[in-house]
Scaffold this motif. Structure first.
Motif, short mmCIF file in Angstrom:
data_model
loop_
_atom_site.label_atom_id
_atom_site.label_comp_id
_atom_site.label_asym_id
_atom_site.label_seq_id
_atom_site.Cartn_x
_atom_site.Cartn_y
_atom_site.Cartn_z
N VAL A 346 6.76 5.83 4.96
CA VAL A 346 5.18 5.81 4.78
C VAL A 346 4.91 5.49 3.34
CG1 VAL A 346 3.04 7.32 4.83
CG2 VAL A 346 5.00 7.63 6.82
N ASP A 357 1.68 3.21 3.90
CA ASP A 357 1.30 2.97 5.30
C ASP A 357 -0.13 3.90 5.88
OD1 ASP A 357 0.84 2.55 8.18
OD2 ASP A 357 3.32 2.13 8.44
N ARG A 360 0.22 5.37 9.47
CA ARG A 360 1.42 6.37 10.09
C ARG A 360 1.17 7.72 9.17
NH1 ARG A 360 6.40 4.86 8.69
NH2 ARG A 360 7.42 6.36 10.26
N ALA A 361 0.55 7.79 8.06
CA ALA A 361 0.58 8.81 7.10
C ALA A 361 0.15 9.95 7.79
CB ALA A 361 -0.37 8.29 5.82
#
Length: 465
Positions: A346, A357, A360-361
């Motif tokens: 991430v 990212d 996606r975090a």
């Protein structure tokens, strides 16, 4: 009880200001408190035989000045009348008792800010106390603050995050004990003859937290070459948005200490444990706030996205490189969050630049929260020492222990005939040292972090300008 006289305005006089800090009695009070503070010992008493000690008349005069100034300021704060009357009584009793260890239990019990959570409401607070992450001695302190309790926060507390003791607050002005890194006002720090049966409030200065976050985040982003989405960049430059993010984060964090599957005393005050267990507890509360912020963002709460950014950046940038490396449990939690996100791709450190990212975090951060929650739930069925080892295993999966650690070698390296609390002595002061990434970042951020000592919203805005 010493009675405080309410002064009534006279026709033709200049009206008294409505802000405590603009009243002429405030600098008088502040000066008197600052005269008293250097005379006090660690426990708050005054040793008149010590070098540099005042005469009893000098000390008594300074206390009379405090009482008089509080009496002049009290009419601005009718909601605190009972507290200010009890405060005058406690101050007079301290002086009459030859300035021995102060006991301000009566005034502490009379101070009930959580009973009047009204946005913008002022309080004048005077107590002998230590300031957490600030001054360790129980010196007399004076602080003027305002309540932060906007309608949207009150509604969330009423409907989703019941926390009747929590007070979001901001600084108006303060004495030297708060010219530090302290960002809390907690009743347990106050000098009393006995602890109350229960505490009824706790305050966190969201303006200091926000100002510190902005300064450190801006520096870290520049150092690491991190490109921010437009809304995140706007947050870092907006003090009010940051304060709203922190007051929501703090409210959820605070209540989480007593919510969830808890195998041990959630505040860990009465237990001696390895510091990684403290680190996991604080991180659990922060990640719970993050998880709730993800839910709130889905419900359209404007502050929710900001809470997520604040948790990630404060935990990853400031926490790991702030303070000494001796049992730094908050630093450990920040290291763990960064390492977890890094191992799950991430966050990336490539070509000397950090990237995140953002899509996606939330998912991966919530995944770490779930791992800690599973640790806690399983811990209910474990003996204490087994639970500590399970916590160590979780942390050491992502952070490298010190090569000289006995705990890292497992149970066979420890004398298990000793009670668990004695095995804490085998924990190294820096059981999980900084990674090379954080060692380098620390050198570049340490001066910025040092400059945030005593910072307030005004200080943050001056720097931004």
């Amino acid at each position: 009880m010493t009675e405080i006289l309410v002064q009534v305005g006279v026709e033709g006089q200049v009206p008294s200001p409505t802000r405590v800090v603009e009243h002429p009695a405030w600098p008088v009070l502040k000066d008197a408190v600052e005269r008293i503070r250097p005379w006090q010992s660690k426990d708050g008493s005054i040793d008149f035989d010590a070098e540099g000690a005042p005469s009893r008349d000098e000390a008594d005069g300074a206390v009379r000045a405090v009482i008089g100034a509080v009496g002049e300021l009290a009419p601005l704060l009718p909601h605190d009348r009972a507290y200010h009357e009890a405060l005058a009584g406690d101050l007079r009793r301290w002086a009459d008792g030859d300035f021995e260890v102060p006991d301000f239990l009566d005034s502490l019990l009379a101070f009930q800010p959580a009973a009047h959570r009204e946005d913008g409401l002022q309080h004048l607070v005077v107590f002998p106390m230590y300031t957490q992450n600030g001054n360790p001695d129980r010196n007399l302190e004076a602080v003027v603050l305002r309540m932060v309790w906007p309608d949207w926060l009150a509604e969330l507390e009423r409907t989703r995050y019941d926390n009747p003791l929590f007070c979001g607050i901001t600084f108006e002005d303060f004495t030297a004990g708060y010219d530090t890194n302290s960002a809390v006002l907690f009743p347990e720090t106050i000098a009393v003859r006995e602890a109350p049966e229960r505490f009824t409030w706790g305050g966190i200065f969201c303006d200091r937290e926000a100002a510190r976050f902005r300064r450190v985040t801006e520096a870290a982003v520049n150092i690491l070459g991190l490109e921010l989405p437009e809304d995140v960049a706007a947050l870092v430059h907006d003090q009010k948005r940051c304060e709203e993010a922190f007051v929501l984060w703090d409210m959820v964090h605070d209540r989480t200490h007593s919510h969830g599957d808890l195998p041990f005393d959630p505040f860990m005050i009465k237990q001696r444990q390895p510091f990684w267990m403290y680190g996991l507890e604080e991180l659990r509360c922060d990640l719970t706030a993050f998880k709730e912020a993800v839910k709130l963002a889905g419900d359209g709460v404007p502050q929710a996205r900001d809470v997520q950014v604040a948790v990630l950046f404060d935990r990853m940038f400031r926490f790991p490189v702030t303070g000494a490396r001796v049992r730094n449990y908050d630093g450990l939690g920040g290291q763990l969050l960064f390492a977890y996100l890094h191992k799950h791709d991430v966050v990336r450190w490539t070509d000397n630049r950090l990237s995140i990212d953002w899509e996606r975090a939330p998912q991966v951060t919530n995944q770490l929260c779930a791992e800690i929650e599973t640790l806690y739930r399983d811990g209910i069925d474990r003996p204490k020492l087994v639970h500590w080892f399970a916590g160590y295993e979780l942390v050491s999966t992502y952070l490298s222990p010190h090569p000289g650690s006995r705990w890292a070698k497992g149970p066979d390296a420890l004398d298990l005939t000793q009670p668990p609390r004695k095995l804490v002595d085998d924990v190294l002061p820096d059981e999980f040292p900084l990674s090379m990434f954080y060692e380098a970042l620390s050198k570049k951020l340490k001066n910025v972090i040092a400059e945030t000592k005593g910072i307030t919203a005004d200080g943050a805005e001056r720097v931004a300008a």
